[in-house]
Design a protein around this motif. Structure first.
Motif, PDB file in Angstrom:
ATOM      1  N   UNK A 141      11.878   4.111  16.013  1.00 17.76           N
ATOM      2  CA  UNK A 141      11.224   4.937  17.035  1.00 17.76           C
ATOM      3  C   UNK A 141      11.036   6.364  16.517  1.00 17.76           C
ATOM      4  N   UNK A 142      12.082   6.931  15.941  1.00 17.58           N
ATOM      5  CA  UNK A 142      11.979   8.287  15.380  1.00 17.58           C
ATOM      6  C   UNK A 142      10.885   8.323  14.316  1.00 17.58           C
ATOM      7  N   UNK A 143      10.903   7.343  13.415  1.00 18.34           N
ATOM      8  CA  UNK A 143       9.918   7.313  12.322  1.00 18.34           C
ATOM      9  C   UNK A 143       8.496   7.178  12.866  1.00 18.34           C
ATOM     10  N   UNK A 190       2.412  -3.057   1.812  1.00 16.90           N
ATOM     11  CA  UNK A 190       2.825  -2.018   2.764  1.00 16.90           C
ATOM     12  C   UNK A 190       2.614  -0.595   2.247  1.00 16.90           C
ATOM     13  N   UNK A 191       2.767  -0.395   0.946  1.00 16.33           N
ATOM     14  CA  UNK A 191       2.648   0.953   0.390  1.00 16.33           C
ATOM     15  C   UNK A 191       1.730   0.930  -0.823  1.00 16.33           C
ATOM     16  N   UNK A 192       0.797   1.854  -0.843  1.00 18.64           N
ATOM     17  CA  UNK A 192      -0.109   1.960  -2.000  1.00 18.64           C
ATOM     18  C   UNK A 192       0.620   2.606  -3.167  1.00 18.64           C
ATOM     19  N   UNK A 193       0.211   2.244  -4.374  1.00 22.49           N
ATOM     20  CA  UNK A 193       0.706   2.870  -5.602  1.00 22.49           C
ATOM     21  C   UNK A 193       0.588   4.386  -5.520  1.00 22.49           C
ATOM     22  N   UNK A 194       1.516   5.074  -6.142  1.00 25.31           N
ATOM     23  CA  UNK A 194       1.473   6.540  -6.210  1.00 25.31           C
ATOM     24  C   UNK A 194       1.525   7.237  -4.853  1.00 25.31           C
ATOM     25  N   UNK A 195       2.191   6.600  -3.911  1.00 24.66           N
ATOM     26  CA  UNK A 195       2.322   7.238  -2.600  1.00 24.66           C
ATOM     27  C   UNK A 195       3.444   8.259  -2.592  1.00 24.66           C
ATOM     28  N   UNK A 196       3.240   9.271  -1.773  1.00 23.93           N
ATOM     29  CA  UNK A 196       4.268  10.281  -1.524  1.00 23.93           C
ATOM     30  C   UNK A 196       4.845   9.962  -0.143  1.00 23.93           C
ATOM     31  N   UNK A 197       6.123   9.616  -0.112  1.00 24.45           N
ATOM     32  CA  UNK A 197       6.706   9.082   1.124  1.00 24.45           C
ATOM     33  C   UNK A 197       7.745  10.007   1.742  1.00 24.45           C
ATOM     34  N   UNK A 198       7.740  10.050   3.067  1.00 23.21           N
ATOM     35  CA  UNK A 198       8.841  10.670   3.811  1.00 23.21           C
ATOM     36  C   UNK A 198       9.749   9.537   4.285  1.00 23.21           C
ATOM     37  N   UNK A 199      11.013   9.564   3.872  1.00 28.53           N
ATOM     38  CA  UNK A 199      11.971   8.537   4.285  1.00 28.53           C
ATOM     39  C   UNK A 199      12.715   9.007   5.528  1.00 28.53           C
ATOM     40  N   UNK A 200      12.817   8.124   6.508  1.00 28.73           N
ATOM     41  CA  UNK A 200      13.543   8.442   7.736  1.00 28.73           C
ATOM     42  C   UNK A 200      14.597   7.366   7.986  1.00 28.73           C
ATOM     43  N   UNK A 201      15.819   7.773   8.306  1.00 27.08           N
ATOM     44  CA  UNK A 201      16.837   6.806   8.712  1.00 27.08           C
ATOM     45  C   UNK A 201      17.704   7.433   9.800  1.00 27.08           C
ATOM     46  N   UNK A 202      18.321   6.569  10.592  1.00 27.98           N
ATOM     47  CA  UNK A 202      19.070   7.080  11.738  1.00 27.98           C
ATOM     48  C   UNK A 202      20.462   7.557  11.370  1.00 27.98           C
TER      49      UNK A 202
END
Lengths: 263, 263
Positions: A141-143, A190-202
């Motif tokens: 939900x947060x993500x 789910x994710x394209x090559x060379x993606x810049x990701x924000x990781x979220x966890x509870x």
């Protein structure tokens, strides 16, 4: 429509799609008036937004000339959101055996999840990410709200490879909190090559899950440009992962639960 | 602050917390002006919102006298949201073996999830629910937005009992699509007795999962007052569960995929 009504409508449209670019021409067309009138409207919207402090207008570059609404919370408001969460976290009966806490009601409360997401969105507004990534289940939900605020897609890593995910990539990682090897799995699409990701966890204790998510990103030739966890537990938060942004620091090492806000 | 700025701020505050009650006094205090001025502002906000069609103001009863913002989509807009989703669903390569479809990217796209949630929120605006309930994982984003729009808490049923859930209630149900007995588990704290629940799920084929969720609710001495699924697959939708509101009806019975919008 008069100016006041237009300003109200424009406000609603912008707030409804955070970080989405809108061209002034589109508004001019929609409200059937000159672009110069829309520019004047926009000045008023900008001032009112600045006064309220829920977000601000950013002028977008390019030939079309447009605006986007960037959600924002002040330090004071962010502190209030986290203090409210801290109080809820300290409620009796949340603490269970093995250093675990019952937090599902908090993490899935739309008001709380949205508030927390606002603090993350503020923090990660400028990291130029392509995707928000979380691992099921309690951070979803947060993500989702973070992804909404930053106008990004969301990818959810599963614990088990599911038939509905098609071809998947899986990794194993050591979870310190459960003291065993665990698995994560994500669809190859789910994710394209060379993606810049924000990781979220509870919740983070030991950081195994975050390390696993980073390993997963590497499999997609991608990397994390920001890591946000709602609660970091343990005594040595900072040592484990120095690029993580935890909102609450929980120390339950000596029987008592102490929580500090980390802004 | 002048009227136009106040109207902009009030719009933002109301839209930021759908279905939350706000007293006019609070606004009068916040903007340091007479309640009669706020009443005038509110008339303008109301008219502009009606003109735009993203939602409307509802006057709340009680001694305090207040308003709430109720999100709304017109039939036309709802149809557009579902037509966009239908087109995405028909993209090549979504179909996998066993009647499964790859939909994670759609269900977790904040724009799509939010749009779909708006259609559910419209449908379930008047059912007087206490809680939104979903079963992990792919319906969580949609369910979170529904809960936000209706100002309700969200409870997420897990597949396995987790240590962080404390004492749980578990049920077994027969899943027609996977042709086996499956399990659901929910913390005893997640739903209060006598709750009226809106059930949300991303995909239904056979209805076993929805039946399981209803059985779970019964364990909590609660019941469903609305059931929304994004996609219902199979040939005999209506026969299975006549109280379900599916947004898309998918028929893949004869090799070809056909999808109809159900509004």
């Amino acid at each position: 429509m008069n100016r006041t009504e237009r300003v109200c409508c424009i406000t609603q449209i912008l707030c409804n799609s955070p970080n989405k670019d809108f061209s002034l021409n589109v508004f001019a067309q929609q409200f059937d008036c000159a672009k110069s009138s829309i520019s004047e409207d926009m000045k008023l919207v900008r001032e009112a937004m600045n006064a309220l402090g829920y977000g601000y207008l950013e002028t977008t570059s390019g030939s079309k000339g447009g605006v986007r609404f960037v959600p924002y919370v002040s330090d004071e408001k962010a502190h209030q959101i986290l203090e409210d969460l801290r109080q809820r976290f300290l409620e009796p009966d949340r603490r269970m055996g093995g250093g675990f806490f019952y937090t599902a009601d908090l993490m899935f409360d739309p008001q709380i999840a949205r508030g927390v997401a606002m603090v993350f969105a503020r923090r990660f507004a400028a990291v130029d990410a392509d995707v928000v990534v979380t691992v099921e289940t309690k951070g979803i939900a947060v993500a989702a709200f973070v992804a909404e605020f930053l106008h990004l897609p969301l990818a959810v890593i599963r614990r088990e490879a599911k038939v509905t995910e098609g071809s998947t990539l899986s990794i194993n990682y050591f979870s310190g909190s459960s003291d065993r090897i665990q698995k994560m799995s994500l669809s190859k699409r789910a994710i394209k090559k060379n993606s810049r990701a924000i990781l979220i966890d509870d919740f983070m204790r030991g950081g195994g899950s975050i390390a696993g998510m980073k390993e997963m990103l590497a499999e997609f030739e991608s990397h994390a440009v920001g890591v946000g966890v709602v609660v970091s537990a343990g005594k040595e938060h900072a040592k484990i992962l120095d690029d993580v942004f935890p909102l609450l620091l929980l120390d339950d090492s000596e029987g008592e639960v102490r929580i500090n806000i980390n802004l």
